[in-house]
Design an enzyme around this catalytic site. Structure first.
Site, PDB file in Angstrom:
ATOM      1  N   MET A  85      -3.521   7.422 -12.516  1.00  0.00           N
ATOM      2  CA  MET A  85      -3.798   8.369 -11.434  1.00  0.00           C
ATOM      3  C   MET A  85      -4.461   7.616 -10.282  1.00  0.00           C
ATOM      4  O   MET A  85      -5.167   8.214  -9.459  1.00  0.00           O
ATOM      5  CB  MET A  85      -4.675   9.511 -11.943  1.00  0.00           C
ATOM      6  CG  MET A  85      -3.986  10.297 -13.052  1.00  0.00           C
ATOM      7  SD  MET A  85      -4.511  12.017 -13.196  1.00  0.00           S
ATOM      8  CE  MET A  85      -6.191  11.820 -13.654  1.00  0.00           C
ATOM      9  N   GLY A  86      -4.252   6.324 -10.229  1.00  0.00           N
ATOM     10  CA  GLY A  86      -4.801   5.523  -9.137  1.00  0.00           C
ATOM     11  C   GLY A  86      -6.248   5.139  -9.379  1.00  0.00           C
ATOM     12  O   GLY A  86      -6.740   5.221 -10.503  1.00  0.00           O
TER      13      GLY A  86
ATOM     14  N   HIS B 130      -7.075  -0.520 -16.219  1.00  0.00           N
ATOM     15  CA  HIS B 130      -5.649  -0.437 -15.854  1.00  0.00           C
ATOM     16  C   HIS B 130      -5.027  -1.828 -15.827  1.00  0.00           C
ATOM     17  O   HIS B 130      -3.902  -2.030 -16.281  1.00  0.00           O
ATOM     18  CB  HIS B 130      -5.480   0.173 -14.453  1.00  0.00           C
ATOM     19  CG  HIS B 130      -5.906   1.598 -14.333  1.00  0.00           C
ATOM     20  ND1 HIS B 130      -6.838   2.018 -13.401  1.00  0.00           N
ATOM     21  CD2 HIS B 130      -5.517   2.710 -15.002  1.00  0.00           C
ATOM     22  CE1 HIS B 130      -6.996   3.335 -13.511  1.00  0.00           C
ATOM     23  NE2 HIS B 130      -6.218   3.772 -14.471  1.00  0.00           N
TER      24      HIS B 130
ATOM     25  N   LYS C  33      -9.529   4.080 -24.219  1.00  0.00           N
ATOM     26  CA  LYS C  33     -10.718   4.807 -23.783  1.00  0.00           C
ATOM     27  C   LYS C  33     -10.467   6.314 -23.944  1.00  0.00           C
ATOM     28  O   LYS C  33     -11.320   7.051 -24.393  1.00  0.00           O
ATOM     29  CB  LYS C  33     -11.027   4.456 -22.318  1.00  0.00           C
ATOM     30  CG  LYS C  33     -12.248   5.141 -21.756  1.00  0.00           C
ATOM     31  CD  LYS C  33     -12.595   4.589 -20.388  1.00  0.00           C
ATOM     32  CE  LYS C  33     -11.665   5.058 -19.300  1.00  0.00           C
ATOM     33  NZ  LYS C  33     -11.726   6.494 -18.982  1.00  0.00           N
ATOM     34  N   ASP C  34      -9.236   6.727 -23.562  1.00  0.00           N
ATOM     35  CA  ASP C  34      -8.838   8.129 -23.747  1.00  0.00           C
ATOM     36  C   ASP C  34      -8.075   8.221 -25.058  1.00  0.00           C
ATOM     37  O   ASP C  34      -6.855   8.382 -25.073  1.00  0.00           O
ATOM     38  CB  ASP C  34      -7.960   8.589 -22.578  1.00  0.00           C
ATOM     39  CG  ASP C  34      -8.683   8.474 -21.258  1.00  0.00           C
ATOM     40  OD1 ASP C  34      -9.821   8.961 -21.171  1.00  0.00           O
ATOM     41  OD2 ASP C  34      -8.117   7.890 -20.320  1.00  0.00           O
TER      42      ASP C  34
END
Ligand code: PAF
Length: 173
Positions: free
Chosen positions: A32-33, A39, A151-152
């Site tokens: 999501m940027g 990332h 992490k998620d």
């Protein structure tokens, strides 16, 4: 090779059918940027394991149960593009909202398990929104592999289940 940028479905499709992606083992890193080191670790892994790497940047409104969170979600598009270009990703897909959710959009993934516990307990509809957008991105890009952070962790489990339940031929890392 320079990084391509697709800001709509038409450009995405045109790029995906080019030599650079056709019959290649493509890795997808959905984001999501507000690109951070987490990332970039996924991007590096994709670059290492795949022949072409695509990063998507899309702040997915349907996964925000709280509209304030959506409004306050950090955006840093110019910086994200610069970082990802330096990493030499092959394509950045930055869809617009109407490409992802046309006015008559009406099909959502309903999760029977895992979504109402832990993090999902207080975020009604969150994981359905995540699963729906991930399903769309996977079917638009049809990568061989897709990369998600640990992490998620609940999200990762739900996406692995999604891929199994819909028999998608995609390896989740
Ligand atoms: O983890 C995220 O950033 C998002 O939930 C994802 C997977 C990109 C879907 O919008």
């Amino acid at each position: 090779m320079h990084t391509l940028i697709a800001r709509n479905l038409k450009t995405l499709k045109k790029n995906l059918s080019s030599q650079r992606f056709r019959n290649k083992k493509t890795g997808l890193v959905p984001t999501m940027g507000a690109i951070h080191e987490g990332h970039l670790a996924l991007v590096n892994k994709s670059i290492k394991l795949c022949e072409a790497t695509i990063v998507t940047i899309f702040v997915n409104p349907i996964q925000f149960n709280n509209k304030e969170d959506l409004k306050n979600y950090p955006t840093a598009l110019a910086n994200d593009i610069e970082i990802l270009t330096k990493r030499k990703v092959d394509l950045i897909f930055i869809p617009n909202i109407r490409d992802m959710y046309p006015q008559d959009f009406s099909t959502y993934i309903h999760l029977d398990k895992f979504s109402d516990i832990l993090c999902g307990k207080n975020r009604k509809g969150h994981f359905s929104g995540v699963a729906t957008v991930v399903m769309k991105l996977l079917s638009l890009i049809q990568p061989k592999c897709a990369f998600f952070g640990e992490k998620d962790y609940q999200q990762l489990i739900i996406i692995k289940k999604l891929v199994r339940d819909f028999n998608l031929n995609i390896r989740i890392h």
